[in-house]
Every structure is written in C-alpha cells, then in structure tokens.
Write an enzyme that holds these catalytic residues in place. Structure first.
Site, PDB file in Angstrom:
ATOM      1  N   LYS A 260       0.846  -1.208   0.000  1.00 56.85           N
ATOM      2  CA  LYS A 260       0.000   0.000   0.000  1.00 56.85           C
ATOM      3  C   LYS A 260       0.879   1.255   0.000  1.00 56.85           C
ATOM      4  O   LYS A 260       0.621   2.204  -0.737  1.00 56.85           O
ATOM      5  CB  LYS A 260      -0.936  -0.011   1.219  1.00 56.85           C
ATOM      6  CG  LYS A 260      -2.021  -1.069   1.112  1.00 56.85           C
ATOM      7  CD  LYS A 260      -2.801  -1.292   2.399  1.00 56.85           C
ATOM      8  CE  LYS A 260      -3.757  -2.468   2.236  1.00 56.85           C
ATOM      9  NZ  LYS A 260      -4.466  -2.833   3.452  1.00 56.85           N
TER      10      LYS A 260
ATOM     11  N   ASP B  47     -11.323   2.411   3.886  1.00 57.92           N
ATOM     12  CA  ASP B  47     -11.590   0.981   3.738  1.00 57.92           C
ATOM     13  C   ASP B  47     -13.082   0.712   3.526  1.00 57.92           C
ATOM     14  O   ASP B  47     -13.470  -0.395   3.148  1.00 57.92           O
ATOM     15  CB  ASP B  47     -11.122   0.223   4.988  1.00 57.92           C
ATOM     16  CG  ASP B  47      -9.831  -0.550   4.740  1.00 57.92           C
ATOM     17  OD1 ASP B  47      -9.498  -0.800   3.565  1.00 57.92           O
ATOM     18  OD2 ASP B  47      -9.160  -0.914   5.726  1.00 57.92           O
TER      19      ASP B  47
ATOM     20  N   GLN C 220      -4.948  -1.656   9.684  1.00 58.45           N
ATOM     21  CA  GLN C 220      -4.714  -2.927   9.000  1.00 58.45           C
ATOM     22  C   GLN C 220      -5.290  -4.084   9.824  1.00 58.45           C
ATOM     23  O   GLN C 220      -5.003  -4.216  11.020  1.00 58.45           O
ATOM     24  CB  GLN C 220      -3.197  -3.121   8.785  1.00 58.45           C
ATOM     25  CG  GLN C 220      -2.836  -4.384   8.020  1.00 58.45           C
ATOM     26  CD  GLN C 220      -3.380  -4.382   6.579  1.00 58.45           C
ATOM     27  OE1 GLN C 220      -3.339  -3.374   5.892  1.00 58.45           O
ATOM     28  NE2 GLN C 220      -3.898  -5.514   6.137  1.00 58.45           N
TER      29      GLN C 220
END
Ligand code: NAD
Length: 295
Positions: free
Chosen positions: A54, A123, A100
């Site tokens: 990422k 997200d 995460q």
C-alpha cells in the site's frame, strides 16, 4: 476452452496513471498532497507485506503516506485513542485512515474501526459507509469489492441479468460485493446468490453461476466440476501453501483445472490483490477531494 486472464496487475497500473493526474491537480489546488495514515499493530508478516505494498503504491501515484506501528501489547482503549488522535490530525493531515486487519485477538476490532470517522474511512468499513452502499448511494466502497466490480467492467463482462454466485459473506468482501453487483447500473443489475460455510450443496449452487466469485480463504476449494462451462471465475482468496519446502500464494480456485472450463479467470497473485490496493488509493483521493470541498 482455455480461459482468458483477468489481469488485475495491468489494470491496477492503468488506474494508477489516472490517479497520478488527479493527485497532481489536487496538489496544485491545495498546496499539499492527499495523505493516508495506516495503523499497523504487531508484526504479523502478511499484514506487514500488505502495508508495504500500500505504501509503495501510494508513493507511485504521489499520495503521502505514513505507517504508525504499534506494539502487539497495546489494548483497545489505547488503540481507539490513537485513531481518534489521528482523526484530529495530530499526526499531520489524515485524509484517509486505515487500520490494518486482522487485529490481535485481545483487541475489540469493531471499537477500533468505529473510531475511524466515516469521512476518512477509506476501507469503507464504517456503518455509515456500509449503510450508504446498501441504499445504492455509495461513498467509500470496500476496496476488494470495488476492485472485483472494476475488473468485470474493464473486461467488458456483462453483469446485468447474469447469475452471480459469491462464496463468502464477510463484511469486507462477500457482503459488499453482493450489494454492488445487485445494485442498479453499470457493473450491477445481477441476480446474486451469497453462499457461506452453512450453505447446503455448494457445487449445486456454483454450477448455476454465470459469474462465480470465491472469497473464502481455503486453497483449491473450487474445482473444475463445480463450474458451468464458459463461466467467469474471480478468485479473491489469498492462501499461503507449502509444497516441497517452498512457500507460495494460491487462491481458493484450483487454477490449472478450472481455467480449462471457464471463459475468464483471475490469477492469484496478480488478480484481485493489486486492484484492492488501487481502489484504496482511489478512495484516499476521493476522501481528500471531499475534504477540499468542505473547507
Ligand atoms: P472471512 O474469513 O471473514 O470470511 C470467509 C467466508 O467464507 C465466511 O463468510 C465463511 O462463511 C465462508 N466459508 C468458509 N468456509 C466455507 C466453505 N467450506 N464453503 C463455503 N463458504 C465458506 O474472510 P475474508 O476476509 O472475506 O477473506 C476471504 C479470503 O479473501 C481470504 O483468503 C483473504 O485472504 C482473501 N482476501 C483477499 C483480498 C485481496 O485483495 N485479494 C482482500 C481481502 C481478503
């Protein structure tokens, strides 16, 4: 029939090119770049490598990113207050905030995710964003689901009126995909069946699929006999397997045999994974643009 490849890696690079231009325009107008802050708890190798990919993708398109590493010994309260601090820009401007997953078992994951404000939730996991998606007016779409839909649209695969069978009902992949593909519009209008671990006679269900999407986390769960000839097969699964002392990544689909029955198939690696990252970058640029519009 040997299936054509759904090349997620090359599509992700094309998306990155467009995003790079958008980021340059943003930087000119705003005087700074969109910025993504990632919270990484503990030192699980897979999570570390996802975060690294990422970071490097963000750098390729000119998005600033920062990874805040937190020891595994942290607790829910500390993590929630860290995320709240990031949301108040105490770690610099944070257009997008990502925690995460998975978090260690002693952490209340939902409490931490709920601390990410809905307008920075790149997200797409916040209840407000999930609600908007379910009402057909999405803001931040969960990255993997958005990536799968984009992959189908880019390949010119019609979804309208098709029977899509999704295996896996997680909030991250299966559920948002079912909402997206059954919504009205381009890349939608499909009839969706959502399967899970309690579904009876999975092969009977998968054989009805014009488009089959596997998001389970079980290597080789999907074999050639479970595929309708000519179906499109999208493999979301990422599994690490050891063969003869060598470790490699495979999906949920038995690629070698299924590619002889399907019309299209996504490989692992190089399929859905790179698109997930590209969609995260797109959500980060969108979050930055939404903030620009607000101030
Ligand atoms: P999850 O564990 O939250 O959900 C798995 C789902 O599979 C559950 O809904 C469960 O009911 C279902 N399931 C389990 N066994 C089954 C069976 N035998 N038959 C039918 N259904 C069954 O997982 P997740 O977070 O949705 O991830 C699924 C897979 O996708 C994992 O391999 C994960 O690593 C991968 N993943 C890949 C990406 C990517 O970018 N490519 C992104 C997210 C997740």
């Amino acid at each position: 029939m040997t299936a054509q490849l759904l090349d997620g890696k090359s599509l992700a690079r094309t998306i990155e090119k467009t995003l790079r231009d958008e980021v340059e325009t943003f930087a000119k107008v705003r005087g700074r770049r969109p910025r993504l802050v990632v919270v990484l708890v503990g030192d699980v190798a897979a999570s570390g490598s996802y975060v690294k990919s990422k970071e490097s993708a963000a750098a390729r398109v000119g998005i600033d990113s920062e990874v805040i590493r937190v020891p595994v010994t942290t607790d829910t309260l500390r993590l929630v207050s860290l995320v709240q601090g990031i949301a108040q820009d105490t770690h610099g401007p944070a257009d997008g905030i990502l925690v995460q997953l998975p978090l260690p078992a002693h952490i209340d994951t939902l409490a931490v995710l709920d601390a990410v404000p809905a307008d920075r939730d790149v997200d797409g996991f916040h209840p407000e964003n999930a609600g908007l998606l379910s009402q057909g007016r999405p803001r931040f779409i969960p990255c993997t689901a958005a990536g799968v839909q984009r992959m189908l649209i880019d390949a010119g695969i019609e979804t309208a009126g098709k029977h899509v069978v999704i295996i896996g009902r997680s909030d991250i992949v299966g559920k948002p995909l079912a909402l997206l593909l059954s919504a009205r519009g381009i890349g939608g209008d499909a009839t969706v069946t959502l399967c899970h671990s309690r579904s009876a006679d999975l092969p009977h269900l998968t054989r009805q699929a014009d488009i089959l999407i596997a998001a389970v986390g079980h290597p080789n769960l999907i074999t050639a006999s479970m595929i309708k000839p000519g179906a499109v097969v999208v493999d979301v699964g990422i599994n690490r397997v050891e063969t003869d002392g060598t470790s490699r990544l495979v999906g949920d689909v038995d690629f070698t045999t299924v590619r002889e029955v399907a019309s299209w198939i996504s490989p692992v690696p190089g399929g859905v994974g790179p698109l997930t990252v590209a969609m995260l970058l797109a959500n980060t640029v969108l979050a930055a643009e939404l903030r620009l519009g607000q101030t």
